[in-house]
Motif scaffolding. Structure first.
Motif, short mmCIF file in Angstrom:
data_model
loop_
_atom_site.label_atom_id
_atom_site.label_comp_id
_atom_site.label_asym_id
_atom_site.label_seq_id
_atom_site.Cartn_x
_atom_site.Cartn_y
_atom_site.Cartn_z
N UNK A 158 -54.89 48.20 -91.50
CA UNK A 158 -56.33 48.16 -91.21
C UNK A 158 -57.08 47.94 -92.52
N UNK A 159 -58.12 47.14 -92.47
CA UNK A 159 -58.89 46.83 -93.67
C UNK A 159 -60.27 47.46 -93.59
N UNK A 163 -65.04 45.55 -98.39
CA UNK A 163 -64.27 44.83 -99.39
C UNK A 163 -63.04 44.13 -98.81
N UNK A 164 -62.63 44.54 -97.62
CA UNK A 164 -61.47 43.91 -96.99
C UNK A 164 -60.14 44.40 -97.51
N UNK A 165 -60.12 45.51 -98.25
CA UNK A 165 -58.85 46.07 -98.71
C UNK A 165 -58.16 46.85 -97.60
N UNK A 166 -56.83 46.83 -97.60
CA UNK A 166 -56.10 47.69 -96.67
C UNK A 166 -56.41 49.15 -97.01
N UNK A 167 -56.43 49.99 -95.98
CA UNK A 167 -56.76 51.39 -96.20
C UNK A 167 -55.82 52.03 -97.21
N UNK A 168 -54.59 51.52 -97.29
CA UNK A 168 -53.63 52.07 -98.26
C UNK A 168 -54.14 51.96 -99.69
N UNK A 169 -54.95 50.94 -99.97
CA UNK A 169 -55.50 50.80 -101.32
C UNK A 169 -56.31 52.04 -101.70
N UNK A 170 -57.09 52.57 -100.75
CA UNK A 170 -57.94 53.73 -101.03
C UNK A 170 -57.16 55.04 -101.00
N UNK A 361 -60.56 56.09 -85.47
CA UNK A 361 -59.21 55.70 -85.87
C UNK A 361 -58.54 56.79 -86.71
N UNK A 362 -59.29 57.42 -87.61
CA UNK A 362 -58.71 58.39 -88.53
C UNK A 362 -58.24 59.65 -87.82
N UNK A 363 -58.94 60.04 -86.75
CA UNK A 363 -58.55 61.24 -86.00
C UNK A 363 -57.82 60.90 -84.70
N UNK A 364 -57.48 59.66 -84.52
CA UNK A 364 -56.76 59.19 -83.33
C UNK A 364 -57.58 59.37 -82.06
#
Length: 959
Positions: A158-159, A163-170, A361-364
């Motif tokens: 997911x971005x 900025x369009x970064x994948x959430x993993x970047x943060x 999305x973060x809490x499902x």
């Protein structure tokens, strides 16, 4: 020349190692002193590491131990090298740039610098740099896991919308870059400070005093008092150049920090909701780039000054501070106030949508299925009969009250204790039943004071024994719990036998226990005397080796490990037998649910602990309790006898869990390896559900406008009765969902509109294996008024029969306890059930004496005051209360004996309904007796026959 005698140099005697023999004692003394210093400084830490190494070996996770050690060491070494390189280089440059001459005390003459001063300044600067770098490395090594996850990260898929970064970047990359940035910035600032000190020492910066008269003579203005000396600071050209260069590097680092700051605007709290808002994206973000350019510009000016060596270089800091105030504070605040706030919804609508989607999305929450309930079809006795699995499992025992009863009836000895009662489900005699279970754990503090000896605390008393279990709705004739598992030795109904009832690892835990010693351990109090045995499990660490004894003696600060004669070669020490501590020490990166629960499976006792992966770095997701991403990714099973732990990867799609699996490949087992007997007892965790419910009360909507206006804001219903004030906690039920084929075990919680008392929806989470983790939200029609818990509680309190009976009991030396009011959905309707307990003022034994049932047929929108179908009934049993409320016999299948009743003739009860209820109960008791007889359970058969005889006597008394 012949008379000249050449003397051969006298060769010094050396040993085999080449060291002069005369010097050997000095070398030996130095080695001994160094060894003693190392032991004093690092011995305790090394012994502690050795104990950890032993313990990780016991639980089979030594790979986790070495991963921590190596990554912490690598992070510390790398940090030490980088910090030392930066600081030492600048300190040495400052020393080498020192002028060859210094000003004398008189200030008129120059004299050469002492070479000794130069040498000692270099050595002192190097030593100081090493010390500072060492402290910095120790601090940096604590961030080892940040860098480990950076290299082991997994994509979220997911971005972020800006900025369009994948959430993993943060979640993974940005924290590592931030830590590295902060470290380099600290190294540069430290270098600047130490360089100034070195320049002062070496004369690159002259710090002295001058009289104003002399300054006036040199053109600096006339003095007010020419006799008062003033501080004088003079920087030489090399010092100016050096310090300008360091400050330029600082500003370059600050510029990089501005880039990070721009990305971190996604966690802003300045807008209408959490995350970057209109001002953040359209003004603060461009201004961070402006600040980055300013920082780089100031760095360029300072680099230019390295050659020009002007004295105004510190003014760059003032320029930066002024820019911060104007660009970062004044301009955004004015824009927010003048441009955004007057049109906030229009300006923030896009970002409200970002927040809504990210939070779900973060809490499902985006996986929750929403269904509508009409609640217009009245609930009847026939529907109750069709939903007997639901009514059979309506909970009549509150956990708090039940534990009090357990303590009075089943603790048996002061050195045992029940901490809490956990809700679960078991198939008992072929019937799917909701149960409550509490382990009988060891409580050393319960021993008499004179028995609190070291041997008793650590060798004799080592474990708890067995559990107590009862069905949530089973009651004996006197109102006490009707046990399914009880006593010592353990007695259980068929299917719940426990072959190994001993609990060496539990929620209470002890400091440590020694097992397999020459002393036998106390096992349980027998009828003819105490029973003793020896531990034959696999738990514990060998204590016999000398090094192990030394390590544990240091760990627990006792010499008794050396003085006791109980320890033999096979003896073991059990540490960390508090299961939460045990799990946390093995996997500190997991957040544990507050309530581990015990399970009977395959004749043994197991602990199941839910664990969460969390982060506070999910962009745009609104934080709750300090985190803004939450997954129940891991289920942990602990053997209560051996202490073995298994970490099962339950949510295989969780990116955080994937990263931890890559970091600790030996820690996690696949979900497929879970034994079937344990899968049947997996339940949706309360901690996760309560957080989801809290967030869902706001984020159940799909329209950003509604989110902004709070036009459909919900709230968790308020607690009543035993739970006190505040939000209700989720509770487990067995019920058949609307439209479902059979009953199931789920967790639920009711919602009310914010600021109102009527119920608007209820949320449920499924726990049975096929549908585990699926959440459903049932929403009532807006044209229907459904009573909420607080309204029902008011109706119960206002009922004259209930009120007068409570007053009467309260005057007879008893305390009336109203249990928690539970909402039980049955098809499209709601049934409220509340237990009532009596507790004598002389004892702490609460007994279930009455069951209160409330039902109100939903009123139409046109006639909300229609309460013709509102019924409040209080009877000795749930079956009687339902029969009185609905006018017909309703068999709950609860196998419940009625307590002695006073004033059974309640409002709305008819003679025929009473008789039918007793007949139905007699039939159920007869069938249960026959089943016990066929199973060969003669004690159970006798108890059922006695209950049947009481029911028949009650039936004879019906007029």
């Amino acid at each position: 020349m012949d008379n000249v005698r050449f003397m051969r140099p006298r060769r010094q005697a050396t040993g085999p190692s080449g060291v002069p023999r005369a010097a050997r004692p000095r070398v030996l003394v130095a080695v001994i002193v160094a060894a003693v210093v190392l032991v004093l400084v690092f011995g305790g830490r090394l012994l502690s590491l050795y104990v950890d190494w032993l313990w990780f070996g016991e639980v089979g996770f030594r790979g986790v131990f070495w991963t921590r050690i190596w990554w912490q060491a690598l992070t510390g070494i790398a940090a030490f090298a980088v910090f030392l390189a930066i600081v030492l280089a600048n300190v040495e440059v400052a020393r080498r740039l020192a002028p060859s001459f210094r000003v004398t005390e008189s200030g008129d003459l120059l004299e050469p610098h002492s070479e000794a001063v130069r040498r000692w300044a270099g050595r002192g600067g190097a030593l100081l740099s090493v010390v500072v770098a060492l402290f910095a490395a120790i601090a940096a090594s604590s961030r080892w896991e940040t860098f480990l996850l950076y290299f082991k990260q997994a994509p979220f898929g997911q971005a972020d919308p800006v900025f369009g970064h994948d959430i993993a970047f943060y979640v993974f990359s940005l924290p590592a870059w931030r830590a590295l940035h902060a470290y380099i910035f600290a190294a540069l600032v430290t270098s600047l400070v130490l360089a100034v000190v070195m320049h002062l020492v070496m004369g690159g910066i002259y710090l002295g005093t001058r009289t104003p008269k002399a300054d006036a003579a040199e053109g600096f203005g006339g003095p007010q008092n020419p006799q008062i000396p003033q501080l004088s600071v003079r920087l030489g050209g090399p010092a100016v150049a050096h310090l300008s260069g360091i400050l330029a590097a600082v500003f370059v680092t600050v510029a990089a920090g501005e880039l990070f700051r721009g990305w971190e605007l996604l966690y802003s709290t300045a807008g209408a909701v959490y995350g970057a808002g209109h001002t953040d994206v359209n003004l603060r973000l461009p201004l961070t780039y402006v600040m980055m350019v300013i920082a780089l510009g100031l760095a360029g000016v300072l680099v230019w000054n390295v050659r020009r060596r002007r004295q105004w270089w510190p003014l760059t800091v003032a320029v930066w501070v002024a820019a911060l105030v104007v660009v970062r504070a004044v301009v955004p605040a004015a824009y927010q106030s003048l441009v955004v706030n007057p049109n906030q919804l229009a300006k923030e609508r896009e970002y409200l949508g970002y927040n809504l989607a990210a939070t779900k999305a973060a809490y499902n929450l985006d996986e929750i299925t929403q269904r509508s309930l009409g609640a217009k079809i009245p609930l009847t006795a026939q529907k109750l009969q069709e939903n007997q699995p639901t009514t059979r499992n309506i909970r009549l025992w509150d956990p708090q009250t039940l534990v009090t009863s357990y303590r009075q009836l089943q603790e048996l000895r002061p050195y045992y204790s029940f901490l809490d009662a956990d809700v679960d489900r078991y198939t008992v005699n072929g019937v799917y039943r909701q149960t409550m279970l509490s382990p009988r754990e060891l409580n050393i503090d319960g021993l008499p004071q004179q028995a609190q000896t070291w041997v008793n605390q650590h060798i004799t008393y080592t474990h708890g024994f067995g559990v107590t279990m009862s069905a949530v709705n089973q009651v004996t004739a006197d109102g006490s719990p009707d046990f399914l598992v009880q006593d010592i030795p353990t007695r259980s109904v068929a299917g719940l036998e426990i072959e190994q009832p001993r609990i060496y690892y539990g929620e209470r835990g002890t400091e440590y226990s020694l097992v397999k010693t020459t002393n036998e351990e106390f096992d349980y109090p027998g009828e003819s005397g105490d029973v003793y045995r020896r531990y034959d499990g696999t738990g514990g660490i060998p204590i016999s080796p000398l090094l192990n004894r030394l390590a544990f003696a240091a760990r627990f600060r006792t010499i008794k490990f050396f003085t006791t004669s109980s320890i033999v070669d096979e003896s073991r020490i059990i540490i960390r037998n508090n299961i939460r501590t045990r799990i946390s020490d093995a996997a500190p990166f997991l957040v544990l649910d507050h309530d581990p629960y015990m399970v009977i499976a395959d004749g043994r006792l197991w602990w199941i602990q839910d664990a969460y992966t969390t982060t506070s770095r999910y962009p745009y997701s609104t934080p709750q309790s300090g985190v803004n991403y939450l997954r129940n990714a891991v289920k942990i099973v602990v053997d209560a006898y051996n202490g073995s732990m298994k970490f099962y990867a339950f949510d295989t799609e969780d990116p955080l869990l994937k990263a931890y699996q890559a970091a600790y490949p030996t820690l996690f087992a696949p979900k497929s390896e879970l034994p079937k007997a344990l899968i049947e007892h997996m339940r949706y965790p309360e901690g996760l559900f309560n957080v989801q419910a809290e967030v869902y009360s706001t984020y159940h909507v799909d329209d950003p406008d509604v989110l902004y206006n709070k036009g459909d804001q919900w709230a968790v219903a308020q607690n009543v009765a035993l739970s006190g004030s505040g939000r209700m906690q989720a509770y487990y039920v067995i019920m058949r969902l609307p439209g479902a084929a059979k009953e199931e075990f789920l967790l639920m919680l009711p919602f009310v509109p914010n600021g109102r008392s009527n119920m608007i929806a209820w949320l449920g989470a499924r726990s049975d294996s096929v549908d585990y983790g699926k959440c459903l939200n049932f929403v009532f029609s807006k044209s229907t008024t459904v009573f909420g818990p607080s309204q029902v509680e008011s109706a119960i309190n206002q009922d004259p029969e209930i009120s007068s009976q409570r007053t009467l009991w309260g005057q007879q030396g008893s305390r009336v306890i109203l249990g928690n009011l539970l909402v039980t959905p049955i098809e499209d309707s709601l049934l409220y059930v509340q237990p009532l307990y009596l507790q004598s003022l002389e004892t702490e034994l609460p007994q279930l004496k009455r069951v209160i049932v409330f039902y109100r047929a939903p009123a139409s929108a046109d006639n909300e005051d229609d309460d013709a179908r509102q019924v409040v009934m209080m009877r000795p049993t749930l079956g009687e209360a339902l029969a009185a409320a609905f006018g017909e016999d309703v068999s709950t299948g609860a196998e419940q004996d009625a307590p002695g009743a006073e004033g059974e003739e309640g409002t709305g009860a008819t003679l025929n309904a009473r008789a039918r209820e007793l007949v139905a109960r007699a039939n159920a008791q007869f069938e249960a007796a026959q089943k016990a007889l066929r199973a060969g359970e003669f004690a159970e058969y006798g108890r059922r026959i006695e209950a049947l005889q009481r029911t028949l006597r009650d039936l004879q008394g019906v007029k």
